[in-house]
Design an enzyme around this catalytic site. Structure first.
Site, PDB file in Angstrom:
ATOM      1  N   SER A   1       0.856  -1.186   0.000  1.00 26.00           N
ATOM      2  CA  SER A   1       0.000   0.000   0.000  1.00 26.00           C
ATOM      3  C   SER A   1       0.891   1.234   0.000  1.00 26.00           C
ATOM      4  CB  SER A   1      -0.892   0.003   1.242  1.00 26.00           C
ATOM      5  OG  SER A   1      -0.107   0.349   2.370  1.00 26.00           O
ATOM      6  N   LYS A   2       0.254   2.371  -0.072  1.00 28.58           N
ATOM      7  CA  LYS A   2       0.938   3.667  -0.084  1.00 28.58           C
ATOM      8  C   LYS A   2       1.965   3.780   1.050  1.00 28.58           C
ATOM      9  CE  LYS A   2       0.271   6.561  -3.158  1.00 28.58           C
ATOM     10  NZ  LYS A   2       1.499   6.507  -3.774  1.00 28.58           N
TER      11      LYS A   2
END
Ligand code: GLU
Length: 490
Positions: free
Chosen positions: A260-261
């Site tokens: 994820s980010k």
């Protein structure tokens, strides 16, 4: 139309993620390998989150990656091309409506008048009782006639719900990646096909489109596995054959949590901006869930097309290792012919405001020197900066060097020697050494008193890259300007 047809079906609700790119790549490779068609369908029925900008960006990223599709929304014109369009779900609403009507007529779906509040209450009751929540609709047994009558009386906006078959049997299918997958049919309750505003839901559109677009193989992220049960039921209700499904392994960050980010860059666009090559990014993501039968780590697009097969997709989670990506990039970058490497690096150099000689021979010589120090295209910026036509910025240490009693004399001599050769465009390595020798003799300085001021007059700092490598790449006029500049500073 070919019998093998794959598709990539992004939702335009943000950037193209590396996971999405991997799905697209496998679908593209499989179609290419087997002489099939690769189709691009835009799944934009989530009106709140879908944007045209996101669609444009995702299509541009796919184009940059080079995954050409035979049918779909064109990345440049945004127009449809292909025989089974439209390829944007928002333009296919009447098709979904027709199909919902068919299921309503056949008793395989029904109008449901449950309100959100009523459904919420059911959910709370289920929670209290500790049982899984499934909507139980009193309208399940209504006749279509009665429901239509209620609608015609006005004031209500029903959803269309799928009537999940009352079966005790399990639903099974053979997943291309994970083998046999079994779902108990009571895993889902009657689910919505059309929302109360008439907008269809993903599972419904996806089945209708995959069927009407004659998709033979659906490769997609593991997170869609649970949707597949609903989709199988819809296929069955229409009496359609199902495509073959393959649910790809999950991609994890280095901490083994879903990528994820938080882990840094996850969008294709970010990698592009950071100086990665599309072929390197493709090579790297191909190996997150697939392996080459020749155990090759560095593969061109051509290699991948030749070697790709579904039986080498693996279900184990893949870890996204940025260090490896960088290494893969460096391998691809260094293998590029110089004119091609220059073409790729140039936008980063001009983007950084560097004015460099417009001379193919110079480019070739400079890349010969710098290529091995480059892992990313963006690395070119700092490597080429000393060669650009820009004034020097003197470091504090440079000023300190210039305050030595002998320094000014060294640079005056250096400049005089350069001027004597100003008819030449560049110094050769041996000419440079000869000049240093004569500065040494004429000024009677040696060691750091000789080398450090000369460095300052070339680089603006007394330390740094090897001069005999750099100097032959700096235009004579620039060398002279820099010497002038440093003398002016002192
Ligand atoms: N639009 C879905 C997504 O972006 C695609 C799902 C599918 O491939 O069936 O996740």
């Amino acid at each position: 139309m070919n019998s093998i047809r794959t598709r990539f079906a992004p939702s335009p609700t943000g950037y193209l993620h590396v996971g999405g790119a991997r799905t697209a790549l496998y679908s593209y490779l499989f179609a290419r390998k087997n002489g099939g068609d690769f189709i691009l369908r835009v799944e934009d029925t989530d009106e709140e989150r879908s944007t045209e900008d996101s669609m444009r960006m995702q299509l541009a990223d796919l184009k940059w990656l080079g995954y050409e599709y035979q049918e779909g929304v064109d990345a440049t014109t945004l127009k449809d091309r292909g025989p089974v369009g439209p390829y944007r779900q928002s333009q296919r609403l009447s098709i979904y409506r027709e199909h919902a009507d068919r299921l309503l007529k056949e008793g395989k779906a029904y109008y449901c008048f449950l309100t959100d509040d009523e459904i919420e209450r059911q959910r709370e009751d289920a929670m209290k009782a500790g049982r899984p929540h499934q909507v139980v609709s009193p309208y399940r047994d209504w006749s279509l006639k009665d429901a239509e009558k209620k609608i015609s009386e006005g004031g209500v906006k029903p959803t269309v719900r799928f009537r999940v078959p009352d079966l005790t049997r399990e639903y099974t299918f053979l997943d291309l990646v994970r083998g046999e997958v079994k779902f108990p049919s009571d895993m889902v309750g009657d689910f919505v096909l059309l929302r109360s505003g008439g907008m269809p839901v993903y599972n419904f559109c996806c089945v209708i489109d995959d069927a009407l677009m004659k998709i033979s193989h659906v490769l997609r992220a593991e997170e869609h596995l649970s949707n597949t049960l609903r989709q199988l039921m819809i296929y069955e209700a229409f009496g359609w054959a199902t495509p073959q499904f393959g649910h790809l392994s999950i991609i994890l960050g280095p901490d083994r949590q879903k990528l994820s980010k938080r882990h840094g860059a996850t969008s294709v666009n970010e990698y592009r901006e950071r100086g990665y090559l599309p072929e390197a990014l493709s090579n790297f993501i191909a190996l997150l869930g697939w392996s080459s039968p020749k155990a090759q780590e560095i593969l061109s697009m051509k290699d991948m097309i030749e070697q790709f097969s579904l039986d080498r997709l693996h279900s184990a989670a893949a870890v996204f290792d940025e260090a490896k990506l960088k290494w893969v990039n460096a391998q691809h970058l260094r293998a590029l012919p110089h004119d091609e490497l220059w073409r790729r690096a140039e936008p980063f150099l001009t983007g950084a405001g560097l004015k460099l000689p417009d001379d193919p021979d110079w480019r070739d010589r400079s890349l010969q020197v710098f290529k091995t120090s480059m892992e990313l295209l963006t690395d070119a910026v700092e490597l080429y900066r000393p060669l650009a036509k820009i004034p020097l910025t003197l470091t504090d240490e440079a000023r300190e060097t210039m305050s030595w009693p002998t320094s000014r004399g060294v640079i005056e001599e250096w400049r005089a020697q350069l001027k004597a050769k100003s008819g030449e465009s560049y110094l050769t390595e041996s000419e440079f050494s000869a000049i240093q020798e004569s500065v040494k003799t004429n000024r009677k300085v040696k060691g750091k008193e000789l080398f450090m001021p000369i460095r300052v007059a070339i680089l603006g700092k007394p330390h740094g890259a090897e001069l005999k490598v750099l100097v032959p790449l700096i235009e004579m006029s620039t060398l002279i300007e820099r010497a002038d500049q440093v003398l002016g500073f002192v």
